[in-house]
Design an enzyme around this catalytic site. Structure first.
Site, PDB file in Angstrom:
ATOM      1  N   GLU A 252       0.842  -1.198   0.000  1.00 50.45           N
ATOM      2  CA  GLU A 252       0.000   0.000   0.000  1.00 50.45           C
ATOM      3  C   GLU A 252       0.866   1.234   0.000  1.00 50.45           C
ATOM      4  O   GLU A 252       1.982   1.231   0.516  1.00 50.45           O
ATOM      5  CB  GLU A 252      -0.874   0.031   1.267  1.00 50.45           C
ATOM      6  CG  GLU A 252      -1.849  -1.115   1.360  1.00 50.45           C
ATOM      7  CD  GLU A 252      -2.607  -1.114   2.676  1.00 50.45           C
ATOM      8  OE1 GLU A 252      -2.255  -0.335   3.589  1.00 50.45           O
ATOM      9  OE2 GLU A 252      -3.559  -1.905   2.790  1.00 50.45           O
ATOM     10  N   LYS A 254       2.190   4.576   1.400  1.00 50.73           N
ATOM     11  CA  LYS A 254       2.272   5.138   2.758  1.00 50.73           C
ATOM     12  C   LYS A 254       1.893   6.608   2.652  1.00 50.73           C
ATOM     13  O   LYS A 254       2.670   7.434   2.199  1.00 50.73           O
ATOM     14  CB  LYS A 254       3.678   4.985   3.330  1.00 50.73           C
ATOM     15  CG  LYS A 254       3.783   5.422   4.781  1.00 50.73           C
ATOM     16  CD  LYS A 254       5.153   5.105   5.351  1.00 50.73           C
ATOM     17  CE  LYS A 254       5.241   5.265   6.853  1.00 50.73           C
ATOM     18  NZ  LYS A 254       5.003   6.604   7.343  1.00 50.73           N
ATOM     19  N   ARG A 259      -2.273   9.970  11.374  1.00 48.50           N
ATOM     20  CA  ARG A 259      -2.977   8.723  11.714  1.00 48.50           C
ATOM     21  C   ARG A 259      -4.172   9.077  12.590  1.00 48.50           C
ATOM     22  O   ARG A 259      -4.019   9.731  13.621  1.00 48.50           O
ATOM     23  CB  ARG A 259      -2.022   7.815  12.492  1.00 48.50           C
ATOM     24  CG  ARG A 259      -2.606   6.477  12.938  1.00 48.50           C
ATOM     25  CD  ARG A 259      -2.461   5.480  11.838  1.00 48.50           C
ATOM     26  NE  ARG A 259      -2.798   4.116  12.190  1.00 48.50           N
ATOM     27  CZ  ARG A 259      -1.891   3.186  12.525  1.00 48.50           C
ATOM     28  NH1 ARG A 259      -0.630   3.503  12.639  1.00 48.50           N
ATOM     29  NH2 ARG A 259      -2.279   1.944  12.760  1.00 48.50           N
ATOM     30  N   ARG A 274     -21.985   1.371  13.889  1.00 49.48           N
ATOM     31  CA  ARG A 274     -20.920   1.334  14.898  1.00 49.48           C
ATOM     32  C   ARG A 274     -19.661   0.714  14.303  1.00 49.48           C
ATOM     33  O   ARG A 274     -19.713  -0.396  13.780  1.00 49.48           O
ATOM     34  CB  ARG A 274     -21.371   0.482  16.088  1.00 49.48           C
ATOM     35  CG  ARG A 274     -22.281   1.204  17.060  1.00 49.48           C
ATOM     36  CD  ARG A 274     -22.993   0.197  17.945  1.00 49.48           C
ATOM     37  NE  ARG A 274     -22.075  -0.570  18.779  1.00 49.48           N
ATOM     38  CZ  ARG A 274     -21.590  -0.172  19.959  1.00 49.48           C
ATOM     39  NH1 ARG A 274     -21.923   1.003  20.442  1.00 49.48           N
ATOM     40  NH2 ARG A 274     -20.778  -0.928  20.653  1.00 49.48           N
ATOM     41  N   GLU A 395       5.297   9.171   0.143  1.00 49.17           N
ATOM     42  CA  GLU A 395       6.392   9.016   1.089  1.00 49.17           C
ATOM     43  C   GLU A 395       7.107   7.667   0.998  1.00 49.17           C
ATOM     44  O   GLU A 395       8.285   7.550   1.293  1.00 49.17           O
ATOM     45  CB  GLU A 395       5.766   9.175   2.472  1.00 49.17           C
ATOM     46  CG  GLU A 395       6.694   9.560   3.545  1.00 49.17           C
ATOM     47  CD  GLU A 395       6.115   9.247   4.923  1.00 49.17           C
ATOM     48  OE1 GLU A 395       4.933   8.855   5.044  1.00 49.17           O
ATOM     49  OE2 GLU A 395       6.879   9.379   5.877  1.00 49.17           O
TER      50      GLU A 395
HETATM   51  P1  ATP Z   1       7.236   7.677   9.933  1.00 46.48           P
HETATM   52  O1  ATP Z   1       7.956   8.665  10.750  1.00 46.48           O
HETATM   53  O2  ATP Z   1       8.106   6.902   9.009  1.00 46.48           O
HETATM   54  O3  ATP Z   1       6.005   8.217   9.272  1.00 46.48           O
HETATM   55  P2  ATP Z   1       5.805   6.594  12.096  1.00 46.48           P
HETATM   56  O4  ATP Z   1       6.614   6.427  13.321  1.00 46.48           O
HETATM   57  O5  ATP Z   1       4.853   7.721  12.002  1.00 46.48           O
HETATM   58  O6  ATP Z   1       6.785   6.569  10.864  1.00 46.48           O
HETATM   59  P3  ATP Z   1       5.329   3.911  11.391  1.00 46.48           P
HETATM   60  O7  ATP Z   1       4.863   2.868  12.294  1.00 46.48           O
HETATM   61  O8  ATP Z   1       6.749   3.844  11.061  1.00 46.48           O
HETATM   62  O9  ATP Z   1       4.932   5.325  11.956  1.00 46.48           O
HETATM   63  O10 ATP Z   1       4.518   3.850  10.048  1.00 46.48           O
HETATM   64  C1  ATP Z   1       3.145   3.677  10.141  1.00 46.48           C
HETATM   65  C2  ATP Z   1       2.460   4.992   9.943  1.00 46.48           C
HETATM   66  O11 ATP Z   1       2.287   5.240   8.563  1.00 46.48           O
HETATM   67  C3  ATP Z   1       1.072   4.950  10.486  1.00 46.48           C
HETATM   68  O12 ATP Z   1       1.064   5.424  11.808  1.00 46.48           O
HETATM   69  C4  ATP Z   1       0.258   5.810   9.569  1.00 46.48           C
HETATM   70  O13 ATP Z   1       0.157   7.112  10.105  1.00 46.48           O
HETATM   71  C5  ATP Z   1       1.058   5.896   8.322  1.00 46.48           C
HETATM   72  N1  ATP Z   1       0.413   5.257   7.160  1.00 46.48           N
HETATM   73  C6  ATP Z   1       0.230   5.849   5.966  1.00 46.48           C
HETATM   74  N2  ATP Z   1      -0.321   5.036   5.090  1.00 46.48           N
HETATM   75  C7  ATP Z   1      -0.517   3.850   5.712  1.00 46.48           C
HETATM   76  C8  ATP Z   1      -1.046   2.598   5.318  1.00 46.48           C
HETATM   77  N3  ATP Z   1      -1.475   2.380   4.082  1.00 46.48           N
HETATM   78  N4  ATP Z   1      -1.096   1.611   6.241  1.00 46.48           N
HETATM   79  C9  ATP Z   1      -0.626   1.811   7.487  1.00 46.48           C
HETATM   80  N5  ATP Z   1      -0.107   2.980   7.925  1.00 46.48           N
HETATM   81  C10 ATP Z   1      -0.047   3.992   7.051  1.00 46.48           C
END
Ligand code: ATP
Length: 582
Positions: A252, A254, A259, A274, A395
Site C-alpha cells: 500500500e 504510505k 494517523r 458502529r 512518502e
Molecule cells: P514515519 O515517521 O516513518 O512516518 P511513524 O513512526 O509515524 O513513521 P510507522 O509505524 O513507522 O509510523 O509507520 C506507520 C504509519 O504510517 C502509520 O502510523 C500511519 O500514520 C502511516 N500510514 C500511511 N499510510 C498507511 C497505510 N497504508 N497503512 C498503514 N499505515 C499507514
C-alpha cells in the site's frame, strides 16, 4: 498513603536508575519502589500519581504544558529572576550548545548546572501529590508569567536534583534507559496489554491496583483509543520480500498525513453505524483532483474555522477496520477485515476513501489516477510499486501480511515500511539546472523535470566553466513553484536537436536517456536547486558525474544562490563517501 510519599523518593530512584547499567537493575529499583513505597495502597489513584511521573509521555489527564525547551528556558529565566543577558540565561537559552559545557544538547542537565548555583542540596520535602498539583496548575494556565511563578515556587521547595527531574517530567523525556514495557511489567503483568487497548494510564492504574490479581484480557471498545499498530522499517524491497517470504502480501501507499482512528457510535457520521476505522487524514485538492502535499491539514482546519472558501478539503483514507457492529474484528485476518471494510464503508470521492488492492499490477486504474494498493506476487511487483509511488511524490510504501491480525501497539514486522533514506539535512546537494524534460498527461508540453549538473572546479580559482550532468529530478516542487521556475528559465531554453551537441559548458555521456528536451543556454542564466535523495547513491552509467542519486527530490529552489556556487564534483564525491553510500 500516596499523599505522603515524598517526591524525593522518586527522584532518588530516577537518579540511581540513570546510573545503572542494564535494564535488570533499573527494573529492580522500580520494583522496590512500587512494592515498598506504595504498599499498602491507600487512595484510589495512588499508582497513577507516581506512574504518571514515571511515564509522563503517556499521561493524558493533564493538558500540555506548552513548554518545549526554548519556551521552558525563557520561563525558567523569569522564574529565577535573572537578567536575560546574564551568562546563566544565555546558557539556558543556548542549551543546545550548552554554553560550551559537556552537557550540550541536554536541556535538563544544562538547567541543573544553572540551578545548582542557586539551590541548596536539602529537599523541601515536597510530596508526589504536591508535585502533581503544581503540574496541573502549570498545564492549566497559558499565561507565561503565571507559569514562571509556578516554577519559581517549585524552585523554592526543591533542590537542584529534584528540579532537574521535574524539568525532565515537564519535557516528557526522562532518558532512563528502560522501556515502557519493562515499566508496565514491573507494575502489573497485564498493564501493557490493557494500556494498548485503552491508551488510558489512569484507568490502567485503577483497574490493576491489586497487583497480584490477573486481569482478563480486554478487547478493544468503541470510545476507547487503541494503540496503533506500527510498521517496521526495512532497508530495501528485497529485505522486505525475504521477511514476508511465502506470505500473501498487499503493498500500500504510505500516505503522509495524520494517523486517525474514527470511533463511530450512532449517527454522527453517515453510511455506517458502529465501527472503529484505522486510517490516515489527508487533504484532497478538488481542483487538481489529487491529495495535497503534507502539512496542509492544519491549514484546512483553520480555513474551515474561519469560513474561508478553498479548493481543499479533509479526506480520510481508511486502510483498516478494527470494530464492526458489536464486535472487535482485530483478531481476523487482514483479508477478512478488508472485506468487512468494503461492506461497511461506502467511499465518497475526495472525502472518504478506502484502501483496497486493485487486484494486481495489471489491474491499474486509469493513468491519471494513481494506484494506492496492490497484491504483490513477487519482488519485481514490490520494486515497481515502490518506484511508482516515490515518483508520484508519496512518502513510501507499507507491505502487510494479508493473513495477519491487527495488533495494538505492535511493531513486530507484520507491517513493513519502505521509504527512501534521505541524506541528512546539512548535506544539501546544490546542483544547477542544465536542461529540462517535457512532462506527459497533465504536464504535457511543459517542462516538468530537470536535468541538473555539478561543477568541475576550475584550475585558476575562477568561476567554473564546465558542468557534469548528474541526475534527473522532477518531484518535490509544488505546481506554483514549478510554473514560476519554468517561466523564469523559458527565455534561455534551447531545443535539443539530436545529434546536435549540448552547449559547450555541459559534459554529458552518450546515453540517450540523458538528452533533455531543452538545454539551458548557459549556466549563468540558470538556477540552483537543493536536492536530497536516498542515502544510497549508485555508480552512474547514465550520467557524466561518477555517482547518481536514487529517488532524488527537490528540497527547495535557491534563487538566492549565485550559479557559480553550485556544488562541485569533488565535494559531492566526499559527501557520498562520508555517507558511506557507494
Ligand atoms: P514515519 O515517521 O516513518 O512516518 P511513524 O513512526 O509515524 O513513521 P510507522 O509505524 O513507522 O509510523 O509507520 C506507520 C504509519 O504510517 C502509520 O502510523 C500511519 O500514520 C502511516 N500510514 C500511511 N499510510 C498507511 C497505510 N497504508 N497503512 C498503514 N499505515 C499507514
Amino acid at each position: 498513603m500516596a499523599a505522603k510519599v515524598r517526591f524525593g523518593l522518586l527522584v532518588a530512584m530516577f537518579q540511581a536508575m540513570s546510573g545503572d547499567k542494564g535494564s535488570a537493575k533499573k527494573r529492580g529499583r522500580l520494583r522496590v519502589f512500587l512494592d515498598r513505597a506504595y504498599v499498602p495502597s491507600g487512595g484510589r489513584d495512588d499508582f497513577f500519581s507516581a506512574l504518571r511521573l514515571v511515564l509522563p509521555g503517556l499521561d493524558r489527564e493533564r493538558g500540555t504544558y506548552g513548554l518545549k525547551e526554548a519556551a521552558l528556558a525563557a520561563v525558567l529565566v523569569d522564574a529565577l529572576g535573572i537578567a536575560k543577558d546574564s551568562p546563566d540565561a544565555v546558557r539556558l537559552i543556548n542549551w543546545r550548545r550548552g554554553g560550551g559545557g559537556r552537557n550540550a544538547g541536554n536541556f535538563a542537565l544544562v538547567a541543573a548546572e544553572v540551578l545548582q548555583r542557586r539551590q541548596g542540596i536539602t529537599s523541601g520535602g515536597l510530596t508526589i501529590k504536591e508535585v502533581n498539583d503544581a503540574l496541573d496548575r502549570l498545564a492549566a494556565t497559558e499565561n507565561r508569567s503565571e507559569k514562571a511563578s509556578i516554577l519559581s515556587s517549585l524552585i523554592k521547595k526543591t533542590n537542584a536534583l529534584e528540579m532537574k527531574w521535574l524539568l525532565m517530567i515537564i519535557l516528557k523525556d526522562l532518558k532512563l534507559g528502560i522501556s515502557e514495557k519493562s515499566i508496565f511489567d514491573e507494575f502489573h503483568p497485564d498493564a501493557q496489554d490493557l494500556f494498548n487497548v485503552t491508551c488510558d494510564l489512569k484507568f490502567v492504574c485503577e483497574k490493576l491496583k491489586d497487583r497480584s490479581q490477573r486481569h482478563k484480557r480486554q478487547d478493544i471498545e468503541i470510545g476507547k483509543a487503541v494503540r496503533p499498530q506500527l510498521a517496521m522499517r526495512v532497508r530495501d524491497a528485497s529485505a522486505a520480500w525475504k521477511k514476508l517470504h511465502g506470505k500473501q502480501v498487499v503493498a500500500e501507499c504510505k500516505f503522509d498525513g495524520d494517523r486517525i482512528q474514527i470511533h463511530k457510535n450512532g449517527e454522527e457520521i453517515h453510511f455506517f453505524s458502529r465501527c472503529i476505522l484505522d486510517g490516515e487524514m489527508l487533504v484532497w485538492d478538488t481542483a487538481l483532483n489529487r491529495f495535497a502535499e503534507f502539512g496542509s491539514n492544519q491549514e484546512i482546519a483553520k480555513a474551515a474555522r474561519e469560513g474561508l472558501e478553498t479548493d481543499r478539503q479533509l479526506c480520510y483514507v481508511a486502510f483498516d477496520i478494527l470494530y464492526a457492529g458489536d464486535t472487535s474484528v482485530i483478531h481476523q485476518s487482514l483479508t477478512e477485515r478488508q472485506e468487512i471494510l468494503q461492506k461497511v464503508v461506502k467511499p465518497l470521492k475526495g472525502r472518504l476513501e478506502i484502501l483496497i488492492p486493485t487486484g494486481g499490477l495489471n489491474a491499474r486504474r486509469p493513468s491519471d489516477e494513481p494506484c494506492w494498493s496492490i497484491i504483490a506476487h513477487n519482488l519485481e511487483d514490490v520494486e515497481k510499486f515502490f518506484k511508482d509511488t516515490i515518483e508520484n511524490r508519496d512518502e513510501g510504501i507499507i507491505l502487510k501480511d494479508l493473513d495477519s491480525k491487527w495488533e495494538p501497539g505492535d511493531r513486530n514486522g507484520k507491517w513493513l515500511k519502505l521509504k527512501p533514506d534521505y541524506i541528512h539535512a546539512g548535506a544539501d546537494l546544490d546542483a544547477i539546472i542544465i536542461g529540462g524534460y517535457y512532462g506527459s498527461g497533465r504536464r504535457g508540453g511543459e517542462v516538468a523535470q530537470f536535468l541538473v549538473g555539478l561543477a568541475v572546479p576550475s584550475d585558476d580559482n575562477s568561476y567554473p566553466k564546465r558542468f557534469l550532468s548528474f541526475c534527473r529530478v522532477g518531484t518535490g516542487l509544488s505546481d506554483e513553484e514549478r510554473d514560476a521556475l519554468v517561466t523564469k528559465l523559458k527565455p534561455y531554453f534551447r531545443k535539443n536537436e539530436y545529434p546536435k551537441k549540448p552547449p559547450k559548458f555541459y559534459e554529458v555521456t552518450n546515453n540517450s536517456k540523458e538528452r533533455p528536451d531543452v538545454w539551458i543556454e548557459s549556466p549563468d542564466k540558470s538556477v540552483i536547486m537543493s536536492i536530497t535523495s536516498d542515502i544510497r547513491t549508485i555508480k552512474s552509467e547514465v550520467f557524466a558525474a561518477p555517482y547518481c542519486l536514487r529517488f532524488p527530490r527537490i528540497q527547495r529552489l535557491r534563487y538566492d544562490k549565485p550559479w557559480h556556487e553550485c556544488l562541485d564534483v569533488q565535494a559531492f564525491v566526499d559527501i557520498v563517501h562520508s555517507s558511506n553510500g557507494t
